[in-house]
Write an enzyme that holds these catalytic residues in place. Structure first.
Site, PDB file in Angstrom:
ATOM      1  N   GLY A  91      63.638  -1.465  53.728  1.00 53.88           N
ATOM      2  CA  GLY A  91      63.561  -0.917  52.381  1.00 53.88           C
ATOM      3  C   GLY A  91      64.451  -1.699  51.441  1.00 53.88           C
ATOM      4  N   CYS A  92      64.084  -1.731  50.167  1.00 55.88           N
ATOM      5  CA  CYS A  92      64.840  -2.550  49.209  1.00 55.88           C
ATOM      6  C   CYS A  92      66.242  -2.010  48.969  1.00 55.88           C
ATOM      7  CB  CYS A  92      64.067  -2.676  47.900  1.00 55.88           C
ATOM      8  SG  CYS A  92      63.569  -1.099  47.158  1.00 55.88           S
ATOM      9  N   ASN A  93      66.379  -0.687  48.806  1.00 53.60           N
ATOM     10  CA  ASN A  93      67.714  -0.106  48.645  1.00 53.60           C
ATOM     11  C   ASN A  93      68.556  -0.332  49.889  1.00 53.60           C
ATOM     12  OD1 ASN A  93      67.294   1.206  46.035  1.00 53.60           O
ATOM     13  ND2 ASN A  93      65.940   2.598  47.114  1.00 53.60           N
TER      14      ASN A  93
END
Length: 347
Positions: free
Chosen positions: A151-153
């Site tokens: 995931g990007c976060n």
């Protein structure tokens, strides 16, 4: 010696699919095969991705196992819950890279709590820089045929904190992460809070109070780096920019102030895409725009006895499509940096 890698991309009309096509286009060995989607099947790609001029006339076909099979690599840029069914029907010899969440978590219990439904299983994790007990995650990717892109976060928080975890200079039982997020992270779905009239000139938190689905993945990664008893307060905030994540992450100092910066210097000295900035220079999202870089800075708040780490990434590149290409390179035995740029776009 030139090798041709045929790549099919599902979800080609979305933000992630479009970024996969843009980023993978710079790879000298990649040739695109099927470009697929559901609701936009039959349209020319240029209707949905007008910036991809070299692919504008390509016709999007329906996302089916038959359309995706027969390629060397299939990239799934689909919402969570949609990848697993398609992936299960693809040949075992095909390298399948899932940009969604379906195969990231090792814990079926965590999947059920944060996503609901049946856990699809765990694939090798597509963050080559992730610190593990045996070294780094890149060491287990060569030859694999299934990759789960982070995931990007998760990427921003993991890269911010893992050097301090591995070196034992921070206490992982009291982590606070506050993120400023660009709107592209929410995808192209139509929702009132994503309209320009709501977003422009506005900052709005979401998934407050420990409900964000990336939390168990962050904990999983920090445990990989050696943390025990991880507790994290994680609050993302949408801010009026299309791309980017600026993560401000703090944790209690454990040990001496003098040992802190050295932990990050040692961890990232040889990493091509994770850059610790010179002291006094702070990461900005603009400096990562369009690039596969993560910019990091670390400081110590002496009065609060907390380590403060700032990390900036482009959520669509280092946070997704760039990680997919970087992991593909490692899996196929190519130089990890092939086709990937650290050059951003400014202003």
């Amino acid at each position: 010696m030139h090798m041709s890698i045929s790549v099919a991309v599902s979800g080609a009309s979305g933000y992630v699919g479009g970024e996969v096509l843009r980023v993978f286009s710079a790879h000298p060995e990649v040739e695109f095969g099927a470009l697929t989607a559901h609701s936009s099947a039959g349209d020319a790609l240029g209707v949905h991705q007008p910036h991809l001029r070299h692919l504008a006339d390509r016709v999007i076909v329906d996302t089916t196992p038959e359309a995706l099979a027969g390629h060397d690599v299939v990239v799934l840029a689909l919402p969570h819950g949609a990848s697993a069914e398609i992936a299960a029907q693809l040949p075992p010899e095909t390298l399948v890279i899932d940009c969604g969440a379906d195969h990231r978590l090792a814990s079926a219990e965590a999947w059920g709590e944060y996503y609901g439904g049946e856990h699809a299983g765990t694939w090798p994790y597509g963050m080559p820089e992730l610190i593990t007990a045996a070294g780094h995650q890149r060491d287990v990717l060569p030859g694999t045929k299934r990759i789960a892109v982070p995931g990007c976060n998760v990427t921003a928080v993991t890269l911010a904190l893992q050097p301090g975890i591995a070196a034992g200079v921070i206490d992982p039982t009291d982590i606070v992460a506050v993120l400023a997020n660009g709107y592209s992270g929410a995808g192209k779905k139509l929702a009132p809070h994503l309209l320009a009239s709501e977003a422009l000139g506005n900052a709005q938190p979401y998934a407050v109070g420990g409900s964000h689905r990336h939390i168990p993945e962050i904990i999983q990664n920090l445990e990989s780096a050696g943390a025990e008893g991880v507790r994290i307060s994680f609050t993302p905030t949408l801010v009026p920019m299309a791309r980017g994540i600026l993560a401000t992450v703090t944790a209690p100092l454990r040990g001496s102030v003098e040992a802190v910066r050295g932990a990050w210097e040692e961890a990232y000295a040889d990493e091509p895409f994770v850059h610790l900035l010179p002291e006094g220079q702070w990461p900005t999202t603009a400096a990562t725009l369009g690039a596969n870089t993560a910019l990091v800075q670390v400081a110590v708040d002496g009065k609060a006895r907390r380590v403060v780490v700032i990390a900036a990434i482009d959520n669509l590149v280092k946070g997704t499509a760039g990680a997919a290409l970087q992991s593909m390179n490692v899996a196929l035995g190519l130089p990890e940096t092939t086709g990937l740029s650290t050059i951003g776009v400014a202003p």
